[in-house]
Design an enzyme around this catalytic site. Structure first.
Site, mmCIF file in Angstrom:
data_model
loop_
_atom_site.group_PDB
_atom_site.id
_atom_site.type_symbol
_atom_site.label_atom_id
_atom_site.label_comp_id
_atom_site.label_asym_id
_atom_site.label_seq_id
_atom_site.Cartn_x
_atom_site.Cartn_y
_atom_site.Cartn_z
ATOM 1 C CG ASN A 1 20.111 18.667 22.789
ATOM 2 O OD1 ASN A 1 19.156 19.344 22.408
ATOM 3 N ND2 ASN A 1 20.803 18.972 23.858
ATOM 4 C CB ILE B 1 28.730 17.942 13.786
ATOM 5 C CG1 ILE B 1 28.100 17.805 15.175
ATOM 6 C CG2 ILE B 1 27.714 17.584 12.703
ATOM 7 C CD1 ILE B 1 26.996 18.804 15.468
ATOM 8 C CB ILE C 1 20.369 17.460 37.708
ATOM 9 C CG1 ILE C 1 20.734 15.982 37.668
ATOM 10 C CG2 ILE C 1 19.103 17.734 36.912
ATOM 11 C CD1 ILE C 1 19.642 15.079 38.216
ATOM 12 C CB THR D 1 21.304 25.878 16.655
ATOM 13 O OG1 THR D 1 20.875 25.553 17.982
ATOM 14 C CG2 THR D 1 21.368 27.386 16.545
ATOM 15 C CE1 TYR E 1 25.735 28.359 18.410
ATOM 16 C CE2 TYR E 1 23.795 27.567 19.589
ATOM 17 C CZ TYR E 1 24.760 27.396 18.617
ATOM 18 O OH TYR E 1 24.739 26.268 17.833
ATOM 19 N N GLY F 1 19.083 30.371 30.706
ATOM 20 C CA GLY F 1 18.914 30.249 29.260
ATOM 21 C C GLY F 1 18.435 28.889 28.794
HETATM 22 N N1 UDP Z 1 22.529 19.473 31.639
HETATM 23 C C1 UDP Z 1 22.649 19.134 32.974
HETATM 24 N N2 UDP Z 1 23.905 18.924 33.491
HETATM 25 C C2 UDP Z 1 25.049 19.051 32.734
HETATM 26 C C3 UDP Z 1 24.906 19.396 31.372
HETATM 27 C C4 UDP Z 1 23.632 19.606 30.859
HETATM 28 O O1 UDP Z 1 21.654 18.999 33.697
HETATM 29 O O2 UDP Z 1 26.152 18.867 33.267
HETATM 30 C C5 UDP Z 1 21.185 19.681 31.064
HETATM 31 C C6 UDP Z 1 20.989 21.067 30.465
HETATM 32 O O3 UDP Z 1 20.477 21.945 31.442
HETATM 33 C C7 UDP Z 1 19.991 20.779 29.350
HETATM 34 C C8 UDP Z 1 20.310 19.351 28.916
HETATM 35 O O4 UDP Z 1 21.065 18.782 29.986
HETATM 36 O O5 UDP Z 1 18.682 20.789 29.839
HETATM 37 C C9 UDP Z 1 21.141 19.291 27.645
HETATM 38 O O6 UDP Z 1 22.233 20.183 27.786
HETATM 39 P P1 UDP Z 1 23.430 20.243 26.753
HETATM 40 O O7 UDP Z 1 24.399 21.257 27.293
HETATM 41 O O8 UDP Z 1 23.942 18.875 26.494
HETATM 42 O O9 UDP Z 1 22.765 20.751 25.399
HETATM 43 P P2 UDP Z 1 21.829 22.036 25.075
HETATM 44 O O10 UDP Z 1 20.431 21.550 25.240
HETATM 45 O O11 UDP Z 1 22.205 23.129 26.028
HETATM 46 O O12 UDP Z 1 22.161 22.338 23.664
#
Ligand code: UDP
Length: 347
Positions: A184, A12, A221, A124, A150, A303
């Site tokens: 995000n 970013i 997922i 965040t 975090y 989390g």
């Molecule tokens: N996610 C997923 N598979 C992956 C990475 C992320 O299902 O390999 C899901 C994660 O559980 C969340 C969403 O995608 O619900 C976004 O995750 P990311 O890590 O990109 O960002 P965050 O929301 O944690 O900041």
């Protein structure tokens, strides 16, 4: 203006540096290259020349800060540098507090001592924790109750910044700050210069794109049994160029001489204001890339709240900023172009 951008070699921060340079600001990037990329700075410098200077080092290094602040008269500091992995923060909490909070205190001391008047902090949506359904979409007034180190390390820095703003207001010193709470962030610079390069990559969109490129076996997922329309988590994905655009809007509106405390420290959500599920993202990547890849349904990731998306109306009302890219396909397409052109990132 003369700007200090910490973390300007990261995803970013580099996009922010690019935007600031394009707007005619002079920029010093401070980055320890722990997670940032020299390649990003070099690409920026190839375009911007002397308007950009790079200092390799840590934003918590007091001596280095003394030197950098004595050699430059910054009008603003944009503070992007941080450790940002939730899972890592659970395993190494002290490291997260040390960096995201402790080093931020050192930076703020230097900012205070040098009399810098504007400070923009990358906060965040993780500071909201797991808001109940009555708080979705999330407004800035939603209680901040982070669920992991975090989020707590970032929230502590928000508090520190708010307190410093108030102390300086009472002392009659010019200073205004903003905490921008990112949802995000996704996508890449559409001129093709910059993009996302994390190691390890854990973010959903880049992970799926790597699978689409055949650089990863499958997409996992994380949970299909959430209380959401299709059972997978819902998030608000904002294009990185829109996000940095918001920083410029906020910087232009900070009023270091404001009399009211509420104008000296402000918090804004940055999102598009709608959520997409993991399955919707996977489907959109299939459409954009035309690629087929394996998708596996796995366990929940600890989390992860089920649904997070912003009510971004505050910044729209106060500053007229709203995300210009709200089409998921467009966000994914910009990231796809970056990954195709730079399959090994900056290396
Ligand atoms: N996610 C997923 N598979 C992956 C990475 C992320 O299902 O390999 C899901 C994660 O559980 C969340 C969403 O995608 O619900 C976004 O995750 P990311 O890590 O990109 O960002 P965050 O929301 O944690 O900041």
């Amino acid at each position: 203006m003369e700007l200090l951008i910490t973390g300007g070699a990261g995803y970013i921060g580099s996009h922010a540096a690019q935007r600031a340079l394009a707007d005619g600001h002079r920029v010093v990037v401070l980055d320890n290259l722990d997670r940032g990329h020299l390649g990003a700075v070099e690409r920026l410098r190839a375009r911007a020349g002397e308007q950009l200077r790079f200092v390799e080092g840590d934003f918590g290094d007091e001596r280095l800060l003394e030197r950098v602040f004595s050699e430059n008269q910054f009008d603003a500091v944009l503070h992007f540098a941080a450790l940002t992995y939730v899972g890592e923060s659970v395993a190494q909490p002290v490291r997260y507090y040390q960096n995201n909070t402790g080093s931020a205190a050192t930076l703020l001391e230097a900012v205070d001592a040098a009399g810098v008047e504007r400070f923009i902090f990358s906060s965040t949506a993780a500071t909201y924790g797991e808001p109940g359904p009555e708080h979705i979409p999330i407004r800035e007034s939603c209680p901040q109750a982070p669920m992991n180190p975090y989020g707590r390390s970032k929230l502590a820095t928000e508090h520190m910044l708010a307190d410093l703003s108030e102390a300086k207001r009472r002392a009659g010193q010019p200073f205004a700050a903003a905490a921008l709470r990112y949802f995000n962030v996704a996508g890449a610079d559409r001129t093709g210069l910059l993009g996302e390069d994390h190691d390890p990559e854990t973010h959903l969109i880049p992970v799926i794109l790597q699978a689409a490129l055949g650089r990863r076996d499958a997409v996992n997922i994380f949970g299909t049994d959430y209380d959401t329309p299709d059972g997978t988590c819902v998030r608000d994905y904002v294009h990185v160029e829109d996000l940095v655009d918001a920083h410029m809007a906020v910087m232009g509106d900070l009023d270091p001489d404001a009399e009211e405390g509420a104008r000296r420290f402000r918090a804004f959500n940055l999102g598009i204001g709608r959520g997409y599920s993991v399955l919707e993202i996977i489907e959109a990547v299939r459409e954009v890339t035309g690629a087929s890849f394996t998708v596996r349904e796995g366990e929940r990731r600890p989390g992860d709240p089920p649904t997070l998306f912003a009510d971004a109306s505050k910044i729209a009302e106060e500053l007229g900023w709203r995300a210009s890219v709200t089409d998921l396909g467009e966000i994914i397409d910009s990231a796809w172009r970056w990954f195709k052109a730079n399959p090994n990132g900056y290396s």
